[in-house]
Write a protein that holds these residues in place. Structure first.
Motif, PDB file in Angstrom:
ATOM      1  N   ILE A   1       8.496  -2.948   6.332  1.00  0.00           N
ATOM      2  CA  ILE A   1       9.225  -2.353   8.474  1.00  0.00           C
ATOM      3  C   ILE A   1      10.014  -2.242   8.261  1.00  0.00           C
ATOM      4  O   ILE A   1      10.758  -1.496   9.184  1.00  0.00           O
ATOM      5  CB  ILE A   1       8.484  -3.498   8.866  1.00  0.00           C
ATOM      6  N   GLU A   2      10.844  -3.237   8.137  1.00  0.00           N
ATOM      7  CA  GLU A   2      12.472  -2.929   8.472  1.00  0.00           C
ATOM      8  C   GLU A   2      13.014  -1.952   7.463  1.00  0.00           C
ATOM      9  O   GLU A   2      13.144  -0.696   7.789  1.00  0.00           O
ATOM     10  CB  GLU A   2      13.580  -4.064   7.838  1.00  0.00           C
ATOM     11  N   ALA A   3      12.523  -1.760   6.244  1.00  0.00           N
ATOM     12  CA  ALA A   3      12.940   0.322   6.287  1.00  0.00           C
ATOM     13  C   ALA A   3      12.108   0.780   6.414  1.00  0.00           C
ATOM     14  O   ALA A   3      12.761   1.557   6.994  1.00  0.00           O
ATOM     15  CB  ALA A   3      12.523   0.016   4.526  1.00  0.00           C
ATOM     16  N   TRP A   4      11.227   1.004   7.727  1.00  0.00           N
ATOM     17  CA  TRP A   4      10.608   2.423   8.169  1.00  0.00           C
ATOM     18  C   TRP A   4      11.911   2.173   9.573  1.00  0.00           C
ATOM     19  O   TRP A   4      12.175   3.550   9.793  1.00  0.00           O
ATOM     20  CB  TRP A   4       9.342   1.685   9.086  1.00  0.00           C
TER      21      TRP A   4
ATOM     22  N   ASP B   1       7.796 -11.627   2.682  1.00  0.00           N
ATOM     23  CA  ASP B   1       8.451 -11.025   2.753  1.00  0.00           C
ATOM     24  C   ASP B   1       8.557  -9.340   2.413  1.00  0.00           C
ATOM     25  O   ASP B   1       9.545  -8.778   2.893  1.00  0.00           O
ATOM     26  CB  ASP B   1       9.770 -11.793   1.377  1.00  0.00           C
ATOM     27  N   ARG B   2       7.614  -9.310   1.430  1.00  0.00           N
ATOM     28  CA  ARG B   2       7.504  -7.834   0.970  1.00  0.00           C
ATOM     29  C   ARG B   2       6.956  -6.900   2.348  1.00  0.00           C
ATOM     30  O   ARG B   2       7.747  -5.804   2.548  1.00  0.00           O
ATOM     31  CB  ARG B   2       6.521  -7.746  -0.239  1.00  0.00           C
ATOM     32  N   ALA B   3       6.342  -7.490   3.646  1.00  0.00           N
ATOM     33  CA  ALA B   3       6.035  -6.449   4.699  1.00  0.00           C
ATOM     34  C   ALA B   3       7.536  -6.318   5.835  1.00  0.00           C
ATOM     35  O   ALA B   3       7.416  -5.939   6.325  1.00  0.00           O
ATOM     36  CB  ALA B   3       4.665  -7.609   4.740  1.00  0.00           C
TER      37      ALA B   3
ATOM     38  N   LEU C   1       0.654  -1.164   0.174  1.00  0.00           N
ATOM     39  CA  LEU C   1       0.125  -0.088  -0.217  1.00  0.00           C
ATOM     40  C   LEU C   1       0.790   1.415   0.123  1.00  0.00           C
ATOM     41  O   LEU C   1       2.329   1.049   0.751  1.00  0.00           O
ATOM     42  CB  LEU C   1      -1.128  -0.053   1.582  1.00  0.00           C
ATOM     43  N   PRO C   2       0.756   2.085  -0.683  1.00  0.00           N
ATOM     44  CA  PRO C   2       1.096   3.792  -0.675  1.00  0.00           C
ATOM     45  C   PRO C   2       1.230   4.167   0.600  1.00  0.00           C
ATOM     46  O   PRO C   2      -0.056   3.881   1.370  1.00  0.00           O
ATOM     47  CB  PRO C   2       0.434   4.438  -1.766  1.00  0.00           C
ATOM     48  N   PHE C   3       1.874   5.129   0.450  1.00  0.00           N
ATOM     49  CA  PHE C   3       2.665   5.907   2.220  1.00  0.00           C
ATOM     50  C   PHE C   3       2.284   7.108   1.812  1.00  0.00           C
ATOM     51  O   PHE C   3       3.644   7.925   1.054  1.00  0.00           O
ATOM     52  CB  PHE C   3       3.787   5.401   3.196  1.00  0.00           C
ATOM     53  N   ASP C   4       1.393   7.821   1.923  1.00  0.00           N
ATOM     54  CA  ASP C   4       0.766   9.351   1.999  1.00  0.00           C
ATOM     55  C   ASP C   4       1.258  10.606   2.875  1.00  0.00           C
ATOM     56  O   ASP C   4       2.124  11.011   2.472  1.00  0.00           O
ATOM     57  CB  ASP C   4      -0.843   9.802   1.831  1.00  0.00           C
TER      58      ASP C   4
ATOM     59  N   ASP D   1       2.871  10.304   8.989  1.00  0.00           N
ATOM     60  CA  ASP D   1       2.404  10.973  10.310  1.00  0.00           C
ATOM     61  C   ASP D   1       1.387  10.157  11.076  1.00  0.00           C
ATOM     62  O   ASP D   1       1.265  10.387  11.904  1.00  0.00           O
ATOM     63  CB  ASP D   1       2.152  12.637  10.767  1.00  0.00           C
ATOM     64  N   LEU D   2       0.511   8.944   9.869  1.00  0.00           N
ATOM     65  CA  LEU D   2      -0.551   8.900  10.826  1.00  0.00           C
ATOM     66  C   LEU D   2       0.283   6.978  10.928  1.00  0.00           C
ATOM     67  O   LEU D   2       1.315   6.549  10.343  1.00  0.00           O
ATOM     68  CB  LEU D   2      -2.181   8.941   9.515  1.00  0.00           C
ATOM     69  N   TRP D   3      -0.762   6.313  11.605  1.00  0.00           N
ATOM     70  CA  TRP D   3      -0.672   5.061  12.137  1.00  0.00           C
ATOM     71  C   TRP D   3      -1.006   3.882  10.603  1.00  0.00           C
ATOM     72  O   TRP D   3      -1.939   4.136   9.918  1.00  0.00           O
ATOM     73  CB  TRP D   3      -1.463   4.326  12.787  1.00  0.00           C
ATOM     74  N   ARG D   4       0.133   3.390  10.067  1.00  0.00           N
ATOM     75  CA  ARG D   4      -0.248   2.792   8.507  1.00  0.00           C
ATOM     76  C   ARG D   4       0.182   0.934   8.727  1.00  0.00           C
ATOM     77  O   ARG D   4       0.820   0.809   9.401  1.00  0.00           O
ATOM     78  CB  ARG D   4       0.533   2.999   7.476  1.00  0.00           C
ATOM     79  N   ARG D   5      -0.681  -0.168   8.274  1.00  0.00           N
ATOM     80  CA  ARG D   5      -0.420  -1.568   8.025  1.00  0.00           C
ATOM     81  C   ARG D   5       0.453  -0.902   6.633  1.00  0.00           C
ATOM     82  O   ARG D   5      -0.708  -1.295   5.772  1.00  0.00           O
ATOM     83  CB  ARG D   5      -1.427  -2.145   8.727  1.00  0.00           C
ATOM     84  N   PRO D   6       1.893  -1.973   6.846  1.00  0.00           N
ATOM     85  CA  PRO D   6       2.547  -1.528   5.108  1.00  0.00           C
ATOM     86  C   PRO D   6       2.304  -2.914   4.390  1.00  0.00           C
ATOM     87  O   PRO D   6       2.530  -3.151   3.658  1.00  0.00           O
ATOM     88  CB  PRO D   6       3.842  -1.940   5.922  1.00  0.00           C
TER      89      PRO D   6
END
Length: 183
Positions: free
Chosen positions: A172-175, A166-168, A21-24, A27-32
């Motif tokens: 999360i590791e990238a965040w 793997d993508r998720a 999912l894209p992250f706009d 600051d908002l909580w998102r499930r990646p």
């Protein structure tokens, strides 16, 4: 008058259902990642059961037994809340930290307190049940605490979806690498 929502002329093959999912707004909580089919199916079954309980409440209310109808409405409300909580379960990220939402608890950790996020091969629970199988898990290690398993490839979101896991985990590791403390 074209009705594109009723026709099959749109290119569904182009859209990948497992795409991240894209992250706009960071600051908002998102499930990646998207909720998995097992999680959605469990919530749908709870909502179906709640609809039957509400139907029973209506029949009981028309029969004149208001206390029984009230009890049924309360049970249906608990089932609806449980279904919504099941859909909300997972790992959420924002610029402020990482949030792990379980069925009965929510834990929020700021990125400053995250020591490492890593993928490990270990015994994991199958769909959250007591049975364990060998699989992959995304593990969070905080300063001074024992490791916490955030995601597994055998939970309700990623069972039979190894690429999505793997993508998720990578996301999360990238965040964590972007907002975590300097190492």
């Amino acid at each position: 008058m074209p009705l594109p929502f009723l026709t099959a002329d749109r290119a569904f093959e182009i859209a990948d259902d497992d795409a991240a999912l894209p992250f706009d707004d960071h600051d908002l909580w998102r499930r990646p990642y998207r909720p998995g089919p097992w999680r959605v199916c469990g919530a749908a079954l709870l909502l179906l059961l709640a609809s039957f309980v509400l139907l029973a409440a209506m029949v009981i209310a028309f029969a004149g037994e208001l206390t029984g109808a009230t009890v049924c409405i309360g049970i249906a409300a608990l089932l609806i809340c449980g279904a919504l909580r099941i859909l909300r379960m997972g790992t959420w990220v924002s610029r402020h930290g990482l949030r792990h939402v379980a069925l009965f608890s929510t834990t929020t950790v700021s990125w400053a307190k995250v020591k490492t996020l890593r993928t490990a091969q270990q015994p994991v629970r199958w769909l959250g049940l007591p049975r364990t199988v060998q699989g992959q898990a995304l593990v969070l290690v905080r300063d001074g605490d024992e490791p916490v398993t955030l995601l597994t490839d055998h939970n309700g979101d990623f069972l039979s979806r190894v690429e999505a896991f793997d993508r998720a985990a990578d996301t999360i590791e990238a965040w964590g690498a972007e907002y975590g403390p300097e190492r």
